[in-house]
Design an enzyme around this catalytic site. Sequence first.
Site, PDB file in Angstrom:
ATOM      1  N   HIS A 464      -1.866   0.838  -1.782  1.00 37.55           N
ATOM      2  CA  HIS A 464      -0.424   0.891  -1.537  1.00 37.55           C
ATOM      3  C   HIS A 464      -0.008  -0.130  -0.475  1.00 37.55           C
ATOM      4  O   HIS A 464       0.908  -0.938  -0.691  1.00 37.55           O
ATOM      5  CB  HIS A 464      -0.046   2.309  -1.090  1.00 37.55           C
ATOM      6  CG  HIS A 464       1.400   2.484  -0.749  1.00 37.55           C
ATOM      7  ND1 HIS A 464       2.302   3.069  -1.615  1.00 37.55           N
ATOM      8  CD2 HIS A 464       2.124   2.160   0.371  1.00 37.55           C
ATOM      9  CE1 HIS A 464       3.511   3.078  -1.054  1.00 37.55           C
ATOM     10  NE2 HIS A 464       3.415   2.540   0.156  1.00 37.55           N
ATOM     11  N   GLU A 465      -0.675  -0.082   0.662  1.00 40.59           N
ATOM     12  CA  GLU A 465      -0.306  -0.992   1.744  1.00 40.59           C
ATOM     13  C   GLU A 465      -0.589  -2.443   1.375  1.00 40.59           C
ATOM     14  O   GLU A 465       0.136  -3.357   1.785  1.00 40.59           O
ATOM     15  CB  GLU A 465      -1.021  -0.607   3.042  1.00 40.59           C
ATOM     16  CG  GLU A 465      -0.664   0.775   3.574  1.00 40.59           C
ATOM     17  CD  GLU A 465       0.831   0.979   3.765  1.00 40.59           C
ATOM     18  OE1 GLU A 465       1.554  -0.011   4.020  1.00 40.59           O
ATOM     19  OE2 GLU A 465       1.290   2.130   3.651  1.00 40.59           O
ATOM     20  N   HIS A 468       2.316  -3.849  -0.455  1.00 38.14           N
ATOM     21  CA  HIS A 468       3.326  -4.376   0.475  1.00 38.14           C
ATOM     22  C   HIS A 468       2.919  -5.763   0.974  1.00 38.14           C
ATOM     23  O   HIS A 468       3.754  -6.674   1.085  1.00 38.14           O
ATOM     24  CB  HIS A 468       3.461  -3.451   1.688  1.00 38.14           C
ATOM     25  CG  HIS A 468       4.275  -2.221   1.453  1.00 38.14           C
ATOM     26  ND1 HIS A 468       5.541  -2.246   0.911  1.00 38.14           N
ATOM     27  CD2 HIS A 468       4.006  -0.910   1.718  1.00 38.14           C
ATOM     28  CE1 HIS A 468       6.019  -1.010   0.850  1.00 38.14           C
ATOM     29  NE2 HIS A 468       5.113  -0.185   1.335  1.00 38.14           N
ATOM     30  N   HIS A 471       3.652  -8.436  -1.441  1.00 37.09           N
ATOM     31  CA  HIS A 471       5.083  -8.725  -1.468  1.00 37.09           C
ATOM     32  C   HIS A 471       5.431  -9.736  -0.369  1.00 37.09           C
ATOM     33  O   HIS A 471       6.270 -10.630  -0.568  1.00 37.09           O
ATOM     34  CB  HIS A 471       5.853  -7.413  -1.262  1.00 37.09           C
ATOM     35  CG  HIS A 471       7.278  -7.447  -1.730  1.00 37.09           C
ATOM     36  ND1 HIS A 471       8.136  -6.378  -1.581  1.00 37.09           N
ATOM     37  CD2 HIS A 471       8.017  -8.413  -2.336  1.00 37.09           C
ATOM     38  CE1 HIS A 471       9.315  -6.686  -2.077  1.00 37.09           C
ATOM     39  NE2 HIS A 471       9.271  -7.917  -2.543  1.00 37.09           N
TER      40      HIS A 471
END
Length: 673
Positions: A464-465, A468, A471
């Site tokens: 998940h991190e 980010h 991105h």
Amino acid sequence: MNNPLLQDWNTPFEIAPFELIEDDHFAPALQESLAAHLAEIDAIADNEAEPSFENTVEAMEGAGRALDKVLSVFFTIAGADSNPKRQELQRDFSPMLSAHSSAIFANAALFARIEALWIARETLVLSDEQARVLMLTHRGFVRAGAALTGDQETQMTELKSRLAVLGTQFVQNLLKDESDWSMPLADDVLAELPEFVQDAARAAGSEKEAGGPVVTLSRSLIVPFLQFSPRRELREKAYNAWAARGANGGETDNRAIASETLKLRAKRAELLGFPDFAHYKLETEMAGNPKAVRDLLMQVWEPAKAQAAKDAQILETMLRRDGYGGPLEPWDWRYYSEKRRKVEHDLDEAELKPYFQLDRMIEASFSCASRLFDLDFAPLDLPLYHPDCRAWEVTKDGQHVAVFIGDYFARGSKRSGAWCSAMRGQAKKPLAQSPIVINVCNFAKPTSGKPALLSYDDARTLFHEFGHALHQMLSDVEYESVSGTSVARDFVELPSQLYEHWLEVPEVLAEFATHAETGAPMPKELLDKVLGAATYDMGFSTVEYVASALVDLAFHEGTPPADPMQKQQEVLAEIGMPHAIGMRHATPQFAHVFAGDGYSSGYYSYMWSEVMDADAFEAFEETGDPFDGETAKRLADTVLSSGGSKDATELYLAFRGRMPGVDALLKGRGLAA
């Protein structure tokens, strides 16, 4: 003083020289860089030339670089490696930074230039991104109160200053409660736990110099303790301490802070002409208004609650078989759910965990990024802010893309949770700069010589991190203010939650889920069980999350509650919160909402983004290849590289061609009718 924070950083990739920076450097560096930034702003505001995008908005984009350097270092270490001095500095800096921001937004000459450009926007020759940056700049000034005058302007400045102080205090209180509590484990209690939990308890005891193994309030330790300890009285003690963070009375109690914060936010919204803070906050999000948020959450709440009720009946039966009269309590759920999972799915966390080595999961996250986006990762030997940190250079086709830093282990000086931040965002104008991105997690640190092992949920957090981080690293825009994760709050979780799906791709687990001792890959039978149980206990996890999101929304709609704890109880009673499930974040621990404005009225964002991530991964599944090159390129081109340079809905439509409904989310969670 020879202050490294104020010097040019002649270091690899111009990364901060952490080994030279001392706590005493921060205050003078902040004072000097604040003054320098205001001087830059005044020069822009007082420019005698007619306002243009270049001499006003673009000039603002380039201002404050010295301040950015100071703050990027300070907030990185203040969150991940705090100490009493840094906490004192945070308390001092919060009102200073709020006053600095207010001074810029209250600069009438500057706002007049921005307003003039906005009025003349149809006559300006701007690129699409420049037009977007102008709109966001103008909107940001208006929403910050730039159009207010007189007493209203003064009130807004005072409100924002006080809110900054309250947010800092909320986080520091929570950190103190978490770091101060521990529970010693006697030898017989320790022996009843799986080896990986024993190792984590020993490591925690060593860090705290407790003279033996302990349970702490770090999620990576207390959750497995609640899963595996057969001692009901100790589970109750540990759970109650976890649930009481921020609500223990005394100086670290957050309840009064929450109450004051809600009142001040409501007043802030009123000054800007909004009926309440929820309407103010949601105006700029994809959802747009509180009704749209509540409609989505309730569509998910009812099936989740129904599933949780079925699960609770089974777990309470197991509790009664153990000789307890019931009812099932919050400190029982994880323990009996783990036992049930072992029976129904033949899955044992203790058997599973050796296959999820931290190093191998990092490799897996990098490998997926390489296959999807042609990125390569090479370790870097750099002095960082803590010995636990690691760094990599990220390249594509041999060209530098970013520096990625991973700080994975829990420690008493680190706030709870997991997050991604950028010490430097990507930009091309006014000066080109590449990202420096950090993932911070709180995984249990192993005892010396042993590999760090993750739970399946931990591995999801890592992916998940890293979503980010991608991105941030794949951003390819002109201006930093719209780069990377500078997007609507209910869009920002799309890349992170989407990336979690690649952890569930069978070929990824087959390659990287290898046993810590034997090196053998996870047997196919076990792999099938893991994937088959992917939605196990989803009623519980969905209920604890949606309840928190609904409470957050209720706090900010209408008149602020006089007593937030009473309002929390009322909301939970109204929606029929199951007795044996606690909120994921009760009010006194709800840092997402009370540490700052970030997720206030916005905790629903994870669910809003999940509607899209479930649909977005279906785009890959429809091709029959989770690593389909054409789909990955479209994802990178439309979403990951674009930051906030376009409206979030426009970006998603460019990738998928349509907006999704809630069905894919319910299906993905195993909650579809």
